[in-house]
Design an enzyme around this catalytic site. Structure first.
Site, PDB file in Angstrom:
ATOM      1  N   CYS A  77       0.761  -1.259   0.000  1.00  0.00           N
ATOM      2  CA  CYS A  77       0.000   0.000   0.000  1.00  0.00           C
ATOM      3  C   CYS A  77       0.794   1.314   0.000  1.00  0.00           C
ATOM      4  O   CYS A  77       0.716   2.093  -0.943  1.00  0.00           O
ATOM      5  CB  CYS A  77      -0.916   0.036   1.219  1.00  0.00           C
ATOM      6  SG  CYS A  77      -1.974  -1.389   1.429  1.00  0.00           S
ATOM      7  N   HIS A 133      -2.729   7.457   4.042  1.00  0.00           N
ATOM      8  CA  HIS A 133      -1.555   6.607   4.238  1.00  0.00           C
ATOM      9  C   HIS A 133      -0.248   7.229   3.741  1.00  0.00           C
ATOM     10  O   HIS A 133       0.682   6.515   3.364  1.00  0.00           O
ATOM     11  CB  HIS A 133      -1.772   5.246   3.522  1.00  0.00           C
ATOM     12  CG  HIS A 133      -1.040   4.114   4.204  1.00  0.00           C
ATOM     13  ND1 HIS A 133      -0.903   2.856   3.649  1.00  0.00           N
ATOM     14  CD2 HIS A 133      -0.391   4.059   5.398  1.00  0.00           C
ATOM     15  CE1 HIS A 133      -0.213   2.086   4.468  1.00  0.00           C
ATOM     16  NE2 HIS A 133       0.104   2.786   5.529  1.00  0.00           N
TER      17      HIS A 133
HETATM   18 CA    CA Z   1      -3.054  -2.080  -0.778  1.00  0.00          CA
END
Ligand code: CA
Length: 483
Positions: A77, A133
């Site tokens: 990610c 994120h």
């Molecule tokens: Ca991901």
């Protein structure tokens, strides 16, 4: 804030191929829909036999361009998203690892301009929804990275039902806890905590519709919307009404995963309707992709690709992708050449008539002309993946029909003709030693300008990195096995 900018781009000169519409269009709105850990085989437009249902994404894909060989810059990610936003390999900016867990104090270097900032400077109305994120403190916050609007959560994931996570959060808050798990932290709107009540996927779709309607108030200012669903990333949590649609799937994880993807697709239907109702459908470029491969142990399927999330094999970083733009591309096309998520920054900037930042060198390329003329955008050029493991790296290089890959597990370099052997079953390294050596030299050269990771996800990773004398490139880029 809104300025009256009505630049037009001459699409005419670019649209030489008859497969694509020849029109002069105003600068397009750009809607980037990102799913999280969504497998290559888990969209109908890639796999008509899938037990996942994505009718609305499939309809857009059928009217647009499907990318069969689309890659992200990292197989998990945080680094993948950093690449998408900065247009640079995560290794060039030290974001090789996910950010430190829960309330981290760091983030992507504020000097690295994001695509959102570039488009905002060019007069776009910009929004980010969902998973961020990329840093939680003020300098790293979406509103300080070129997004006029942000609705979502700043961490690496989130629970889906407010009725479950909210009581947990309240209880801990009463106990005086300050540093909350990202997955239960309340959502926010432009830095202000909100009391969300809907299933998170539905909330993000609702906010996308709100953003589109707000953006339509002034159509002379195009919009850029980054819609980052956290589905179908864990925790596997789906609504009963969606689960019922997949009652025939006996594996509970797979059933829930399918229901979560279906919820995204329901949202895409609402978003498509909002674009049509506001008169913006024809001139909105929709790009859909996943941030990395599906996690096989959590219901994802990447077949026929090998392995899944986290892997340097195809299942880790080759992702479902399509684009749709009635005024820009005609439907029914497949683009069968390599594209990278790194290409979106320069391509979006080109379509927006935006000036690229002068203080950095982008790692991707503007692929628009190649797409519309169905030509290979990077013939003879390579793209790379490198994932650090304890005392070793997993590395791969894709160039034309070839893929060279070395994983810690295999301990040696392998070579596959990925066009003939999409599942990486037939290692032809022995037959093409010179080519393999050339590709290894290529990725080794690329690696020399990598910088040290600027953070580690957990302390142990950092301790290991130092104790193991990483990055140990000389061993990684040796053809000898086990070194
Ligand atoms: Ca991901």
């Amino acid at each position: 804030m809104k300025t009256k900018l009505l630049k037009t781009i001459s699409v005419l000169s670019l649209l030489a191929n008859s497969a694509f519409a020849a029109t002069e269009a105003p600068r397009p709105n750009i809607l980037l829909i990102l799913t999280d850990d969504h497998g290559y085989a888990d969209v109908g437009f890639n796999n008509h036999k899938t037990d996942v249902k994505t009718p609305n994404l499939d309809a857009l894909a059928n009217e647009g361009v499907v990318f069969t060989d689309a890659y992200v810059a990292h197989p998990f990610c945080g680094p993948s998203r950093a690449a998408l936003m900065t247009g640079r390999y995560p290794h060039k900016i030290g974001s090789d690892f996910n950010l430190p867990v829960n309330g981290s104090s760091t983030g992507i270097d504020p000097n690295e301009e994001f695509i959102s900032k570039t488009l905002q400077r060019a007069g776009y109305f910009t929004g980010a929804l969902g998973k961020w994120h990329l840093g939680e403190l003020s300098p790293y916050h979406p509103n300080n990275r070129g997004f006029d609007e942000f609705y979502g959560f700043l961490g690496g994931g989130h629970k889906f039902f407010p009725s479950e996570y909210r009581p947990q959060y309240e209880r801990l808050k009463k106990q005086g806890v300050k540093n909350f798990n990202d997955y239960i932290t309340p959502l926010e709107h432009n830095g202000q905590e909100v009391r969300e009540t809907e299933y998170i996927t539905d909330a993000l779709s609702r906010e996308a519709v709100t953003f589109i309607n707000k953006a339509s108030e002034d159509k002379q200012q195009p919009f850029f919307l980054y819609l980052a669903y956290n589905a179908p990333h864990v925790p596997l949590e789906a609504k009963d009404e969606d689960l019922e649609k997949f009652s025939h799937i006996k594996d509970k994880k797979r059933q829930t995963y399918a229901a979560m993807v279906y919820a995204v697709d329901r949202g895409v239907e609402q978003i498509t309707k909002a674009l049509k109702d506001s008169g913006q459908y024809d001139n909105t470029l929709i790009v859909f992709m996943s941030d990395n491969g599906g996690k096989v142990s959590k219901g994802g399927v990447n077949k026929p690709l090998k392995e899944g999330k986290g892997s340097a094999h195809e299942g880790g970083h080759r992702v479902p992708m399509m684009m749709h733009w009635p005024a820009g591309v005609k439907g029914g096309a497949h683009y069968n050449y390599v594209v990278s998520a790194l290409d979106l920054y320069p391509t979006f900037s080109h379509l927006a008539g935006a000036q690229l930042p002068t203080n950095k060198s982008l790692d991707g390329k503007d692929i628009w002309q190649a797409i519309i003329s169905d030509k290979d955008a990077r013939k003879g050029e390579s793209i790379y993946v490198m994932r650090h493991r304890k005392a070793a790296h997993d590395v791969s290089v894709r160039r034309d029909e070839w893929k060279a890959v070395r994983t810690k597990a295999s301990g040696k370099w392998q070579l596959f003709n990925i066009k003939d052997d999409i599942s990486e079953k037939n290692d032809v390294a022995e037959k093409h030693k010179r080519l393999l050596q050339d590709m290894i030299t290529d990725v080794a050269d690329w690696s020399w300008s990598n910088i040290e990771p600027q953070w580690f996800h957990i302390h142990k990773e950092g301790d290991d990195w130092r104790q193991d004398d990483m990055p140990r490139y000389s061993e990684t880029f040796s053809l000898k096995k086990g070194e």
